[in-house]
Design a protein around this motif. Sequence first.
Motif, short mmCIF file in Angstrom:
data_model
loop_
_atom_site.label_atom_id
_atom_site.label_comp_id
_atom_site.label_asym_id
_atom_site.label_seq_id
_atom_site.Cartn_x
_atom_site.Cartn_y
_atom_site.Cartn_z
N ALA A 1 -5.08 -3.93 -6.01
CA ALA A 1 -4.01 -4.87 -5.66
C ALA A 1 -4.35 -5.50 -4.31
CB ALA A 1 -2.68 -4.14 -5.58
N PRO B 1 -6.23 -1.37 6.52
CA PRO B 1 -5.79 -0.23 7.35
C PRO B 1 -4.30 0.05 7.15
CG PRO B 1 -7.12 -1.74 8.65
CD PRO B 1 -6.86 -2.43 7.33
N GLY B 2 -3.97 1.33 6.98
CA GLY B 2 -2.57 1.74 6.86
C GLY B 2 -2.02 1.63 5.44
N HIS C 1 -9.28 -6.63 1.24
CA HIS C 1 -7.91 -6.31 1.69
C HIS C 1 -7.11 -5.56 0.61
CE1 HIS C 1 -8.53 -8.71 5.26
NE2 HIS C 1 -8.99 -9.67 4.50
N GLY D 1 1.32 -10.76 1.56
CA GLY D 1 2.10 -9.68 0.96
C GLY D 1 3.37 -10.16 0.27
N PRO E 1 -3.00 -8.39 -1.38
CA PRO E 1 -1.81 -9.17 -0.99
C PRO E 1 -2.09 -10.67 -1.00
CG PRO E 1 -2.80 -8.13 0.94
CD PRO E 1 -3.59 -7.66 -0.25
#
Lengths: 262, 343
Positions: free
Chosen positions: B156, B182-183, B140, B162, B158
């Motif tokens: 990095a 994603p994103g 992630h 986050g 989350p």
Amino acid sequence: MRIIVILGRVLDPRGIVVNRRAGRIFVNREEYILQPADRCALEAALRIKEANGAEVVVLPRALLPDDDILRQALARGADRAIYIAGKPMPLPDDGVMVRVLKAAVERLGGADLLFTGATTLDTGQGQLGPRLAEALGWPQIVGAWTAEVADGAVRAVQRDGSGFVWVEAPLPAVVTFVPGALKLRYPDGRRLINIYRNVGEIAAALERWEAKDLVAPEELAPMLERRGQEFPPERERGVRLTGSLEEIARSAADALRAHLPR
Amino acid sequence: MDASFLDLLMAQQEEVTEAEGGGGIWVVADVVNGEIAPVTLEAIGAARNLAGALGAYVYAVLLGDGVSDLAQTLYQAGADGVRVADHPSLASFAVEPYLEVLTALFQAEGPEVILFGATRQGQELAPRVAQRLGGGLIEHVTAMTLDEATRTVQAAVPIYGGEYFEVVACPQARPQVLTVEPGAFPMPFIDKYRKGEPRMVEVAPVEPRVRVLGPAEGFTPPEVPLAQAPVIVAAGRRAGDFSLVERLAAALGGRVAGDRGARDAGWIGADKVIDLRGVVVAPQVYVAVGIRGDTYHNAAVENSRFILAIHPDPTAPIFRLADLCIEADPQEVLPALLSALEA
């Protein structure tokens, strides 16, 4: 049949406050809870034990300073728990733990099923189950909602796009469960008291193994290294949207889309 | 400048030629509905940035049945080389067939870094690839930098969804395997004139051990308790038409709730009242429709990740808490918002 359940603990997020401006994390209440996805794995194992008859053995997903979550699992119906003692790692390091757990599974004499959570609440890691499947050479079902055993195979419900499908894998297999899939039962009061007082038959169900007896010391060296922490910018509250109704709606829709869970 | 002249100039660009020697940064492509998933293109863009500092090439691996034509998209996104495993046994994702192709390829090529999308395919494959190759895996990832001295990627990830990010690295184990959220990375420039000649990978069919039996008829997942719902649309006394609130919740895939005003209006039951005396929530998205925001309500939602408030009164206390505020009548805003979400 033997089902091994790998359980982890996590710092309850309700007890921590992140100060983005100061770049610090304040732990107001240091309370650890069972990883939500691991809770579902334990419940699934206990249901199969009731339906098919099985021995449920619990192992920790990290080298923990205490055996509290294992006692909790025994109180809920697990038959055996093994606390693996060793120096706790600074970061969850599944690449290292998989060596320890593989050795533990082999020392137990193998198993028919290995259940664990598909993700962790804090780091979102989901690599332990598939890594163990690879290390043991077993098939894997990742992200199960429920599972049952019949005819030498495990059947599980898995999400497929917007729907759900049944999938089947031959035993032995690794199955990981999504958080919220199953509600973990409450502990049995008598077992709970006895396991914490170390009395009765249940006290003998909690064993202690040393990590250094399972793998060579060099294999316990961490793979991952912490290089720092970053904090998102402080929230800017009270931003008023202006413009025509369509412009406002479009801006709000874009902001909602950007913040929706993926 | 005349666009046609620019086209002519760009069209003269040479084909991408591959360097020999192994290593490099490899991106495993996700194919969704016959197209390359956006996260794969984002990962190639992120890999290009790393490749510049690392002095390495970017390669992409494409697996599937009848997917060879998609290879050019990977070149256009910035890949220096593409490997294609095109075989009927790879038509739909299954761990064992994909894993055999990837590990054989990676054992031959010796990649330095391998990127997967943090999708179902990536989350099932990346740990097994890392385990088989003896590599480290960071999942992630939302940002990447390079420790040039040790050629180690610092990523990095989350924490608690986050709230903050841990920067971690895997300096000892190789290859470094990462799954990319994603994103999280920008979409790279798609250079339509960039092209290359992909290399085909031999595929030895492998039978997957996990079989799909069919749809789980009648299975309904357990309802998430309101306190743990990731998206909540809550109505207040000034919400107006409650059916619009329900439609907005459905459009966002969220749960309907409300304040005490909504309960008094008979729209919701007592178990759905968001209030310090009722349910305390911390969703990723909280939409307050016509809720003025008294102290008890605001204290119960203050830990929400993103709050959108719609209320006609500019002095409503909810506006001090909300990230985004719309000072208007919800009955006018909601139809427009629903149209914008459907667009």
